[in-house]
Each structure stands twice: as C-alpha cells, then as structure tokens.
Design a protein around this motif. Structure first.
Motif, mmCIF file in Angstrom:
data_model
loop_
_atom_site.group_PDB
_atom_site.id
_atom_site.type_symbol
_atom_site.label_atom_id
_atom_site.label_comp_id
_atom_site.label_asym_id
_atom_site.label_seq_id
_atom_site.Cartn_x
_atom_site.Cartn_y
_atom_site.Cartn_z
ATOM 1 N N GLY A 59 7.459 -0.064 38.736
ATOM 2 C CA GLY A 59 6.472 -0.629 37.823
ATOM 3 C C GLY A 59 5.217 -1.097 38.525
ATOM 4 N N LYS A 60 4.535 -2.064 37.925
ATOM 5 C CA LYS A 60 3.239 -2.516 38.444
ATOM 6 C C LYS A 60 3.371 -3.291 39.749
ATOM 7 C CE LYS A 60 0.877 -2.766 33.978
ATOM 8 N NZ LYS A 60 1.699 -3.165 32.829
ATOM 9 N N ILE A 61 4.544 -3.834 40.011
ATOM 10 C CA ILE A 61 4.715 -4.623 41.234
ATOM 11 C C ILE A 61 5.250 -3.786 42.391
ATOM 12 C CG2 ILE A 61 5.067 -6.798 39.985
ATOM 13 C CD1 ILE A 61 8.106 -6.476 40.632
ATOM 14 N N ASP A 62 5.376 -2.481 42.169
ATOM 15 C CA ASP A 62 6.013 -1.626 43.177
ATOM 16 C C ASP A 62 5.337 -1.759 44.540
ATOM 17 O OD1 ASP A 62 8.040 0.237 43.801
ATOM 18 O OD2 ASP A 62 6.563 1.847 43.827
ATOM 19 N N GLY A 63 6.114 -2.098 45.545
ATOM 20 C CA GLY A 63 5.617 -2.159 46.912
ATOM 21 C C GLY A 63 4.900 -3.453 47.283
ATOM 22 N N ARG A 64 4.618 -4.300 46.284
ATOM 23 C CA ARG A 64 3.839 -5.512 46.575
ATOM 24 C C ARG A 64 4.746 -6.593 47.179
ATOM 25 N NH1 ARG A 64 0.674 -5.646 41.591
ATOM 26 N NH2 ARG A 64 0.625 -7.905 41.779
ATOM 27 N N ILE A 65 4.190 -7.324 48.119
ATOM 28 C CA ILE A 65 4.929 -8.379 48.802
ATOM 29 C C ILE A 65 4.800 -9.684 48.017
ATOM 30 C CG2 ILE A 65 5.088 -9.726 50.946
ATOM 31 C CD1 ILE A 65 5.887 -6.775 51.265
ATOM 32 N N ASN A 66 5.932 -10.339 47.777
ATOM 33 C CA ASN A 66 5.965 -11.575 46.978
ATOM 34 C C ASN A 66 5.074 -11.452 45.738
ATOM 35 O OD1 ASN A 66 7.721 -12.790 48.795
ATOM 36 N ND2 ASN A 66 6.053 -13.600 50.043
ATOM 37 N N PRO A 67 5.329 -10.424 44.908
ATOM 38 C CA PRO A 67 4.404 -10.127 43.809
ATOM 39 C C PRO A 67 4.334 -11.247 42.770
ATOM 40 C CG PRO A 67 6.467 -8.938 43.513
ATOM 41 C CD PRO A 67 6.523 -9.562 44.883
ATOM 42 N N GLU A 68 3.155 -11.367 42.172
ATOM 43 C CA GLU A 68 3.038 -12.202 40.977
ATOM 44 C C GLU A 68 3.656 -11.405 39.836
ATOM 45 O OE1 GLU A 68 -0.520 -14.881 39.683
ATOM 46 O OE2 GLU A 68 -0.810 -12.920 38.745
ATOM 47 N N ILE A 69 4.667 -11.999 39.200
ATOM 48 C CA ILE A 69 5.394 -11.299 38.134
ATOM 49 C C ILE A 69 4.916 -11.847 36.797
ATOM 50 C CG2 ILE A 69 7.670 -10.886 37.140
ATOM 51 C CD1 ILE A 69 8.806 -11.488 39.986
ATOM 52 N N LYS A 70 4.404 -10.961 35.944
ATOM 53 C CA LYS A 70 3.914 -11.400 34.634
ATOM 54 C C LYS A 70 4.837 -10.892 33.540
ATOM 55 C CE LYS A 70 -0.965 -11.733 35.803
ATOM 56 N NZ LYS A 70 -2.335 -11.274 35.533
ATOM 57 N N VAL A 71 5.257 -11.794 32.689
ATOM 58 C CA VAL A 71 6.101 -11.389 31.554
ATOM 59 C C VAL A 71 5.585 -12.069 30.287
ATOM 60 C CG1 VAL A 71 8.135 -11.092 33.033
ATOM 61 C CG2 VAL A 71 7.785 -13.258 31.841
ATOM 62 N N PRO A 72 5.797 -11.436 29.144
ATOM 63 C CA PRO A 72 5.343 -12.048 27.894
ATOM 64 C C PRO A 72 6.194 -13.259 27.524
ATOM 65 C CG PRO A 72 6.027 -9.743 27.568
ATOM 66 C CD PRO A 72 6.430 -10.131 28.950
ATOM 67 N N GLU A 73 5.586 -14.202 26.830
ATOM 68 C CA GLU A 73 6.330 -15.363 26.343
ATOM 69 C C GLU A 73 7.376 -14.885 25.340
ATOM 70 O OE1 GLU A 73 3.786 -18.398 24.838
ATOM 71 O OE2 GLU A 73 5.411 -19.820 24.511
ATOM 72 N N GLY A 74 8.586 -15.402 25.490
ATOM 73 C CA GLY A 74 9.652 -15.034 24.567
ATOM 74 C C GLY A 74 10.475 -13.834 25.009
ATOM 75 N N ALA A 75 10.016 -13.147 26.061
ATOM 76 C CA ALA A 75 10.726 -11.940 26.495
ATOM 77 C C ALA A 75 12.062 -12.294 27.129
ATOM 78 C CB ALA A 75 9.886 -11.157 27.490
ATOM 79 N N VAL A 76 13.029 -11.403 26.948
ATOM 80 C CA VAL A 76 14.273 -11.498 27.697
ATOM 81 C C VAL A 76 14.071 -10.727 29.005
ATOM 82 C CG1 VAL A 76 16.726 -10.907 27.744
ATOM 83 C CG2 VAL A 76 15.648 -11.696 25.622
ATOM 84 N N VAL A 77 14.199 -11.447 30.108
ATOM 85 C CA VAL A 77 13.856 -10.874 31.413
ATOM 86 C C VAL A 77 15.126 -10.655 32.224
ATOM 87 C CG1 VAL A 77 12.553 -11.234 33.550
ATOM 88 C CG2 VAL A 77 11.672 -12.141 31.378
ATOM 89 N N GLN A 78 15.263 -9.457 32.748
ATOM 90 C CA GLN A 78 16.371 -9.177 33.668
ATOM 91 C C GLN A 78 15.800 -9.074 35.074
ATOM 92 O OE1 GLN A 78 19.495 -6.134 32.899
ATOM 93 N NE2 GLN A 78 18.569 -5.104 34.643
#
Ligand SMILES: [Cu+2]
Length: 457
Positions: A59-78
């Motif tokens: 995904g968008k964080i592929d290869g990034r070191i200590n990536p900032e992870i963005k998720v929508p409010e209310g999402a179920v995150v795995q």
C-alpha cells in the motif's frame, strides 16, 4: 506537533493475537459482532546501522521507515506485525489500549484488530525495553482519511475477455510494430480490497498480440517513469536468448527494442522475466501472443481471451483494505487468491462473456501462474475442439471435458452453443473457486428441450 488524546477503551479491543493466518479471516469483536477489517496495515521490523525500525509493507506505506499510518475514523483496522530481523519485538498503541503479541524469530507474525473510534494522533512503538529509544516508533493518525479513499476510486485492471484483435486470416508475412509499456498501480483486487499490481499496459493480462507465422515483430518495451522496478518481457514465441528478456530489461523511465521473427505458429505466453521472476508474474505481468498459421484459424462467431493467475497476500483471502505481497507464500506456492483476468469478479461481475444460441465461441486460454496448473473446464459444455498446449500445427482433440494447462502454457478451445443459460468457466481444481476463480459465459436464445429439458418430458 503531536496531539495526545486518551480515548476510552470501549470499542478498542485487542483480539486474540495469533500467528495463524486462517484466524485472521474472521475477527470477533468482543461484543459478539463479527467484522471484517476495513483497513489492513502490515509493519515489518528491521535493524540497521541507524538502529531499529518498523517498515511499512504494501500500500501507500510500502517501504517507508516508521511510516505515518492514516486510517479513517470508525474503521476496523487490522495490524500485522512481521519479524524481519530475528530479535524479539512487539507493537503497541497504549493510547488505544492495543498491543500485539511478541514476535520471536524471523518471519514470525502477530495480528491484532481494533476499531479506530476517535480522531487524533497516537504513538505506536515497540515495548521491548530499549527498542523505542532505538528508533521503533511512529504515529497513527485517525480521521484524516475518508473511508471512500480506500475503496471508492480504485482502478480496475481486469481485462475484458472480448478485448481480442481482429483475425489476420489470409495475407503474406510482413513487419508489424508493437509497443508495450510496463505500469505499476494500486487497483481493485476484490470488492473493498486493493493490491499493487505490476502490469503490461495497465491491465491483467497484458494485451493479446496477434501476428502471422513468418511476421517480423518490431517490439518496443517501455517502463513507466513512476515504476519502482526494472521490468522485461520473455515471449515464448521468440527464438533466442531469454525469449527476448536477455536484451529487454528496462529500468523505470526508459525503453528497449527487439526485432524477432515469429517462425512457429501457435498460442504463446509472454511474461516479465526480471528477478524474482515468480514475483513479477504473480503481480500480474503476463499475457499472450497468438501466431496465426498461414491462412489463419477456422472462423468462429466470438473470440475471448482469458488468463489464470495467482496472488499471494500476507492477509488471508477476503480481507478488506490494501493487501501486501507475501514472498513466503509465493515460495510455498500457497496463493490466497486465484483470478481470471486479474481480479476477483473480473469475468463474473465486470466483464462476463456473452453469446447466443447457435453461435460458436473460441477461448484463448493461458496460465500466467506462476505456479498452478489449470484444469480448465466450462461447466455445462464440452470443447468441440481443443488445441492442446496451444499448438495449432496438430489437429485439435475433439469433445473434451477438461484440459490441463500448465503455467506458461496455453490452449485454444472452440465450442458451439446449443442451449441458453449461464455457463461457468472454472479450473476444475474447484477449491480455487473459493479463492476467487470463476467466470460466466451468458448465452441467450431459444430453449432447446430436445437437448436440455428442465422438469423432464
Ligand atoms: Cu516485471
């Protein structure tokens, strides 16, 4: 500046963290409701000169070191944590009261699921003493991403099986120019699920090329500016080193050329042949070239182009969100997905095959793979003619139920339609149907009770 906010623990629950992949297919939130995750995040641990870190996978964080992870409010995150260095690690988001199990030993993993209930920024880090200070920390941002970003605007890479060039028929050999471009892009894998495909011309399979026996093909292969990989092509219709791949390794933003003479007729697979070749193929880099024999093949009413492939994701089949590639499953030959024409539903929902009673159809069928042999079958039909292994120089077999097609191999099947209804294209290794592999052939026309009579006479 980081905003630290405490959220209450309701709805934010650590679930049975387990190494088993199968256990991740269905996740039980503690209130008893079963939920599939909306977002799948994978982090892999690493140790380098600068210290310890988490690296994004897929995904968008592929290869990034200590990536900032963005998720929508209310999402179920795995969140899946993979051990990439062999030392013991975990990942915790204390503000959300979630924490993985420890992962011990290289390639071990742990999965947990939580609901991103409240907007804000939250630290994630490894709780093993000293590891956070050594660099293992990052930020989870809840609320800046809309849920629709994850599924609403996904590209569709699945090729329409009716996308077949016109027959060549009766002409003399000549020189034909072909240009192909390798393109990497995030696209729909299944409903609510995306994958970063590598493609020829932005679709899976790549274009069906059609030439005549004796034609000279002037081929130019270009690789998109924004590609992350070198790509190439090996044509099974090319006589010469690597099927062309020896001279067609193309870095991002450049192009290379090859002329070859198609000296033997038949239906041939082409694929990317850049190491790890199986990885490039699994990500979608395959297609076919039809070298028509002198005079062409017998005419039919409809021609279709179908290819089978496998996709290896870290998360189990059916998970929502961005999926990441899993090299271990590739090497174990255990795909999560099997697909016709690139994605789940490509030939059932997006582009079903259609024809009418009394018409003849031909399917150019090939296996990109990279690993599984297909037992190609159309439920409710027989192949009147089946050109085994894609060869057009031998007489086709007649009245065949199922034909075996190896990876990097092909077949041409012809059949006439006598009875209306919905016919299903399958690999008769039918477990694969449960992992996405099916296509429809919808046939309209007059009932034929003398052949098929529902309810009996
Ligand atoms: Cu490639």
């Amino acid at each position: 500046m980081k905003i630290r906010r405490w959220v209450n623990a309701l709805g934010v629950l650590l679930l049975g963290a387990s190494v088993s992949v199968a256990s991740a297919t269905q996740t039980n939130i503690a209130d008893g409701v079963s939920l599939k995750p909306d977002v799948s995040i994978t982090l892999k641990t690493g140790i380098g000169e600068e210290g310890m870190y988490f690296q994004g996978v897929g995904g968008k964080i592929d290869g990034r070191i200590n990536p900032e992870i963005k998720v929508p409010e209310g999402a179920v995150v795995q969140l899946t944590l993979i051990n990439g260095d062999g030392a013991m690690h975990d990942v915790a988001i204390p503000d959300l009261h979630v924490k993985s199990d420890g992962v011990v030993g290289r390639d071990s993993s742990s999965v947990f699921v939580f609901r991103a209930n409240e907007a804000g920024q939250f630290d994630y880090f490894c709780t093993i003493p000293g590891h956070r200070a050594a660099g293992m920390e990052g930020t989870l941002v809840i609320g800046e991403t809309e849920a629709s970003d994850l599924t609403g605007t996904l590209d569709d890479i699945s090729r329409d099986p009716a996308d077949v060039p016109a027959a060549i028929g009766d002409r003399d050999p000549k020189t034909v120019s072909v240009a192909m471009k390798t393109v990497e892009k995030q696209a729909r894998l299944a409903d609510g699920t995306s994958y970063r495909y590598w493609t020829f011309d932005g679709q899976v399979p790549g274009p069906l090329l059609r030439v005549r026996e004796g034609d000279t093909v002037d081929l130019t292969l270009s690789n998109a500016e924004d590609s992350t990989m070198i790509h190439s092509v090996d044509f099974h219709a090319v006589t010469g080193p690597g099927g062309g791949a020896a001279v067609l390794q193309v870095p991002p933003g450049s192009e290379k050329s090859l002329s070859f003479k198609a000296i033997k007729p038949g239906l041939y697979v082409y694929h990317c042949a850049t190491p790890m070749v199986a990885h490039h193929i699994a990500n979608g880099m395959y297609g076919m070239i039809l070298v028509e024999p002198e005079g062409g093949l017998p005419p039919v009413d409809h021609e279709f182009y179908v290819m089978q492939g496998e996709i290896y994701t870290t998360q189990a089949y059916g998970q929502h969100g961005e999926q990441s590639f899993d090299v271990r499953k590739l090497l174990d030959e255990k795909p999560e997905y099997y697909v016709f024409n690139g994605s789940v539903g490509a030939l059932t929902d997006k582009h079903p095959l259609t024809a009418k009673v009394g018409e003849t159809v031909r399917i150019y069928f090939g296996v990109g793979g990279p690993n599984a042999t297909s037992s190609f079958h159309v439920i409710g039909e027989m192949f009147d003619k089946a050109y085994e292994w894609g060869g057009t120089s031998s007489a086709p077999a007649e009245h065949i139920q199922t034909i075996s097609v190896p990876p990097g191999g092909a077949t041409i099947v012809d059949f006439e339609l006598e009875v209306p209804g919905k016919y299903v294209l399958v690999d008769h290794a039918l477990s694969r149907m449960e992992r996405g592999l099916a296509g429809f052939l919808k046939v309209e026309g007059e009932d034929a009770p003398e052949i098929y009579n529902p309810g009996g006479g």
